[in-house]
Motif scaffolding. Structure first.
Motif, PDB file in Angstrom:
ATOM      1  N   TYR A  14       0.900  -1.168   0.000  1.00  0.00           N
ATOM      2  CA  TYR A  14       0.000   0.000   0.000  1.00  0.00           C
ATOM      3  C   TYR A  14       0.925   1.200   0.000  1.00  0.00           C
ATOM      4  CZ  TYR A  14      -4.407  -2.365   0.929  1.00  0.00           C
ATOM      5  OH  TYR A  14      -5.530  -3.141   0.824  1.00  0.00           O
ATOM      6  N   LYS A  17       4.330   1.059   1.747  1.00  0.00           N
ATOM      7  CA  LYS A  17       4.340   0.104   2.862  1.00  0.00           C
ATOM      8  C   LYS A  17       4.220  -1.329   2.329  1.00  0.00           C
ATOM      9  CE  LYS A  17       1.933  -0.746   7.171  1.00  0.00           C
ATOM     10  NZ  LYS A  17       0.684  -0.574   7.860  1.00  0.00           N
ATOM     11  N   ILE A  19       3.154  -4.913   2.429  1.00  0.00           N
ATOM     12  CA  ILE A  19       2.111  -5.637   3.163  1.00  0.00           C
ATOM     13  C   ILE A  19       2.310  -7.143   3.020  1.00  0.00           C
ATOM     14  CG2 ILE A  19      -0.392  -5.983   3.402  1.00  0.00           C
ATOM     15  CD1 ILE A  19       0.486  -3.127   4.094  1.00  0.00           C
ATOM     16  N   ASN A  39      -3.633  -9.528  13.943  1.00  0.00           N
ATOM     17  CA  ASN A  39      -4.274  -8.405  13.250  1.00  0.00           C
ATOM     18  C   ASN A  39      -3.232  -7.672  12.407  1.00  0.00           C
ATOM     19  OD1 ASN A  39      -6.009  -8.047  16.206  1.00  0.00           O
ATOM     20  ND2 ASN A  39      -7.055  -8.350  14.289  1.00  0.00           N
ATOM     21  N   GLY A  40      -3.634  -7.364  11.187  1.00  0.00           N
ATOM     22  CA  GLY A  40      -2.754  -6.559  10.335  1.00  0.00           C
ATOM     23  C   GLY A  40      -1.645  -7.349   9.665  1.00  0.00           C
ATOM     24  N   SER A  41      -1.659  -8.688   9.771  1.00  0.00           N
ATOM     25  CA  SER A  41      -0.557  -9.461   9.180  1.00  0.00           C
ATOM     26  C   SER A  41      -0.706  -9.621   7.664  1.00  0.00           C
ATOM     27  CB  SER A  41      -0.447 -10.834   9.851  1.00  0.00           C
ATOM     28  OG  SER A  41      -1.689 -11.490   9.824  1.00  0.00           O
ATOM     29  N   GLY A  42      -1.883  -9.277   7.135  1.00  0.00           N
ATOM     30  CA  GLY A  42      -2.055  -9.303   5.675  1.00  0.00           C
ATOM     31  C   GLY A  42      -3.011 -10.373   5.169  1.00  0.00           C
ATOM     32  N   LYS A  43      -3.773 -10.991   6.069  1.00  0.00           N
ATOM     33  CA  LYS A  43      -4.657 -12.106   5.666  1.00  0.00           C
ATOM     34  C   LYS A  43      -5.725 -11.644   4.665  1.00  0.00           C
ATOM     35  CE  LYS A  43      -5.938 -12.917   9.916  1.00  0.00           C
ATOM     36  NZ  LYS A  43      -5.235 -11.839  10.613  1.00  0.00           N
ATOM     37  N   THR A  44      -6.428 -10.547   5.027  1.00  0.00           N
ATOM     38  CA  THR A  44      -7.511 -10.077   4.146  1.00  0.00           C
ATOM     39  C   THR A  44      -6.946  -9.646   2.801  1.00  0.00           C
ATOM     40  OG1 THR A  44      -8.831  -9.399   6.029  1.00  0.00           O
ATOM     41  CG2 THR A  44      -9.362  -8.351   3.929  1.00  0.00           C
ATOM     42  N   THR A  45      -5.809  -8.970   2.828  1.00  0.00           N
ATOM     43  CA  THR A  45      -5.191  -8.530   1.570  1.00  0.00           C
ATOM     44  C   THR A  45      -4.886  -9.740   0.694  1.00  0.00           C
ATOM     45  OG1 THR A  45      -4.203  -6.712   2.811  1.00  0.00           O
ATOM     46  CG2 THR A  45      -3.283  -7.148   0.632  1.00  0.00           C
ATOM     47  N   GLN A  84     -15.014 -10.606   5.226  1.00  0.00           N
ATOM     48  CA  GLN A  84     -15.121 -10.507   6.691  1.00  0.00           C
ATOM     49  C   GLN A  84     -16.423  -9.820   7.109  1.00  0.00           C
ATOM     50  OE1 GLN A  84     -11.512  -8.910   8.153  1.00  0.00           O
ATOM     51  NE2 GLN A  84     -12.046  -9.135  10.283  1.00  0.00           N
ATOM     52  N   HIS A 192      -8.595 -16.163  13.719  1.00  0.00           N
ATOM     53  CA  HIS A 192      -7.740 -15.996  14.901  1.00  0.00           C
ATOM     54  C   HIS A 192      -8.080 -17.095  15.896  1.00  0.00           C
ATOM     55  CE1 HIS A 192      -6.717 -11.830  14.040  1.00  0.00           C
ATOM     56  NE2 HIS A 192      -7.974 -11.591  13.801  1.00  0.00           N
TER      57      HIS A 192
HETATM   58  N1  LIG Z   1      -6.747   0.457   2.056  1.00  0.00           N
HETATM   59  C1  LIG Z   1      -5.611   0.415   2.771  1.00  0.00           C
HETATM   60  N2  LIG Z   1      -4.700   1.414   2.711  1.00  0.00           N
HETATM   61  C2  LIG Z   1      -3.544   1.359   3.413  1.00  0.00           C
HETATM   62  N3  LIG Z   1      -3.203   0.351   4.241  1.00  0.00           N
HETATM   63  C3  LIG Z   1      -4.080  -0.671   4.351  1.00  0.00           C
HETATM   64  C4  LIG Z   1      -5.328  -0.692   3.650  1.00  0.00           C
HETATM   65  N4  LIG Z   1      -5.980  -1.840   3.959  1.00  0.00           N
HETATM   66  C5  LIG Z   1      -5.185  -2.509   4.834  1.00  0.00           C
HETATM   67  N5  LIG Z   1      -4.047  -1.801   5.068  1.00  0.00           N
HETATM   68  C6  LIG Z   1      -2.934  -2.219   5.934  1.00  0.00           C
HETATM   69  O1  LIG Z   1      -2.433  -3.455   5.431  1.00  0.00           O
HETATM   70  C7  LIG Z   1      -2.019  -4.304   6.490  1.00  0.00           C
HETATM   71  C8  LIG Z   1      -2.678  -5.665   6.340  1.00  0.00           C
HETATM   72  O2  LIG Z   1      -4.085  -5.509   6.495  1.00  0.00           O
HETATM   73  P1  LIG Z   1      -5.074  -6.753   6.367  1.00  0.00           P
HETATM   74  O3  LIG Z   1      -6.460  -6.229   6.527  1.00  0.00           O
HETATM   75  O4  LIG Z   1      -4.745  -7.513   5.138  1.00  0.00           O
HETATM   76  O5  LIG Z   1      -4.625  -7.608   7.644  1.00  0.00           O
HETATM   77  P2  LIG Z   1      -5.404  -8.801   8.380  1.00  0.00           P
HETATM   78  O6  LIG Z   1      -4.348  -9.819   8.700  1.00  0.00           O
HETATM   79  O7  LIG Z   1      -6.552  -9.265   7.546  1.00  0.00           O
HETATM   80  O8  LIG Z   1      -5.908  -8.101   9.710  1.00  0.00           O
HETATM   81  P3  LIG Z   1      -7.212  -8.440  10.625  1.00  0.00           P
HETATM   82  O9  LIG Z   1      -6.935  -9.771  11.254  1.00  0.00           O
HETATM   83  O10 LIG Z   1      -7.200  -7.319  11.605  1.00  0.00           O
HETATM   84  O11 LIG Z   1      -8.411  -8.442   9.721  1.00  0.00           O
HETATM   85  C9  LIG Z   1      -2.360  -3.565   7.793  1.00  0.00           C
HETATM   86  O12 LIG Z   1      -1.203  -2.933   8.252  1.00  0.00           O
HETATM   87  C10 LIG Z   1      -3.392  -2.545   7.347  1.00  0.00           C
HETATM   88  O13 LIG Z   1      -3.310  -1.406   8.167  1.00  0.00           O
END
Ligand SMILES: Nc1ncnc2c1ncn2[C@@H]1O[C@H](COP(=O)(O)OP(=O)(O)OP(=O)(O)O)[C@@H](O)[C@H]1O
Length: 291
Positions: A14, A17, A19, A39-45, A84, A192
């Motif tokens: 992003y 940054k 990811i 949280n924030g490890s990148g799973k949803t991405t 989610q 989780h």
């Molecule tokens: N649209 C965006 N713009 C900038 N950064 C983003 C955006 N969406 C997510 N991020 C960042 O990307 C990283 C990974 O986010 P992601 O949602 O993939 O994590 P996650 O493992 O699914 O988290 P969670 O368990 O909290 O859902 C995080 O640091 C988040 O802040």
């Protein structure tokens, strides 16, 4: 024919940054893959890349050897996705929504009716299916979500946090649904919740700060941690000292000034009041998260 999911060299940023960093894994046939990570490890991405909703900076996702980005139209029927936070317009009925998804997936009227009847029954939606989505409880929203993900009998189903927001009974039901579907397709779920994993995951992938730190089977995960987990009962006054020297990964309630702890110790250098114990799946998961 066996289904195959192949993820090759996926990186994603992003802005500047990082990811996801060089994600690789593959899976064949059928079963449930658990994608774990803090949280924030990148799973949803990663999941959004897997279903073709995001384009990676590098790498590709192959479903049965076809790139998801180059074959979106063809592959739309092969993939089901439950995000989610599954929300649709409040005034649309569940039935209208399922019908709309059938249209997107190109089903004819006969197939549409068969699929909807089957899914409504399978997910016990008959009492709400004609009602407005806005009137659904969280549990019914999740059920409709999984039903729509299954339209067209996709070979690949991606589900972000399947049991979040469900009460214990609904969780149990939902786990049973997923375990059943895993007998027919490749399902990737992010969670989780360690109970989710022990219930139905065949393979586990742990993601931490955008990198895979474990890719394997449940027993392999426990085996790697075996020999590094110790349990002991200490006086409550000693707690801070133990915490200073070891990572505490489990703690059970204190009784008469004592507390039972599980800690990580990699070099055997620990008081003989602690004994080596067989790690639980949860211990193993916490160990990997701490790395
Ligand atoms: N649209 C965006 N713009 C900038 N950064 C983003 C955006 N969406 C997510 N991020 C960042 O990307 C990283 C990974 O986010 P992601 O949602 O993939 O994590 P996650 O493992 O699914 O988290 P969670 O368990 O909290 O859902 C995080 O640091 C988040 O802040």
């Amino acid at each position: 024919m066996k289904n195959q999911l192949k993820v090759e060299n996926i990186s994603f940023n992003y802005l500047n940054k990082k990811i996801l960093l060089d994600i690789n894994f593959e899976y064949e046939d059928r079963g449930v893959i658990g994608l774990l990570g803090p949280n924030g490890s990148g799973k949803t991405t990663l999941m959004r890349i897997l279903v073709g909703l995001k384009t990676p900076k590098t790498g590709q996702v192959l479903l049965n050897n076809k790139s998801i980005l180059d074959n979106r139209k063809e592959l739309v029927n092969m993939v089901g996705y439950l995000p989610q936070n599954f929300e649709i317009y409040n005034y649309i009925s569940g039935l209208d929504f399922l019908s709309y998804v059938c249209d997107i997936k190109g089903l004819n009227n006969k197939e549409k009716k068969e699929q909807i009847d089957y899914l409504v029954e399978k997910f016990n939606l008959s009492s709400v299916i004609k009602k407005r989505f806005g009137s659904y409880s969280g549990g019914y929203k999740r059920r409709l979500g999984i039903a729509q993900a299954m339209i067209g009998n996709p070979q690949f189903i991606i589900i972000d946090e399947p049991t979040v927001g469900l009460d214990p009974e609904q969780r149990f039901e939902f786990r049973q649904y997923l375990a059943g579907i895993g007998k027919e397709s490749i399902i990737l779920i992010s969670t989780h919740i360690v109970e989710d994993i022990s219930f139905y995951c065949d393979k586990i992938i742990i993601l931490n700060q955008g990198k895979i730190t474990f890719d394997g089977y449940r027993d392999d995960l426990i085996e790697i941690v075996d020999g590094k987990i110790y349990e002991g009962i200490i006086n409550i006054e000693e707690y801070d000292k133990v915490k200073e020297n070891f990572r505490i990964i489990e703690q059970s309630g204190s009784e008469r000034g004592k507390v039972k702890l599980r800690v990580i110790c990699e070099d055997n250098n620990i008081s003989d009041r602690f004994t080596k114990v067989k790690p639980s799946l949860e211990n193993a998961y916490v160990y990997f998260q701490a790395r």
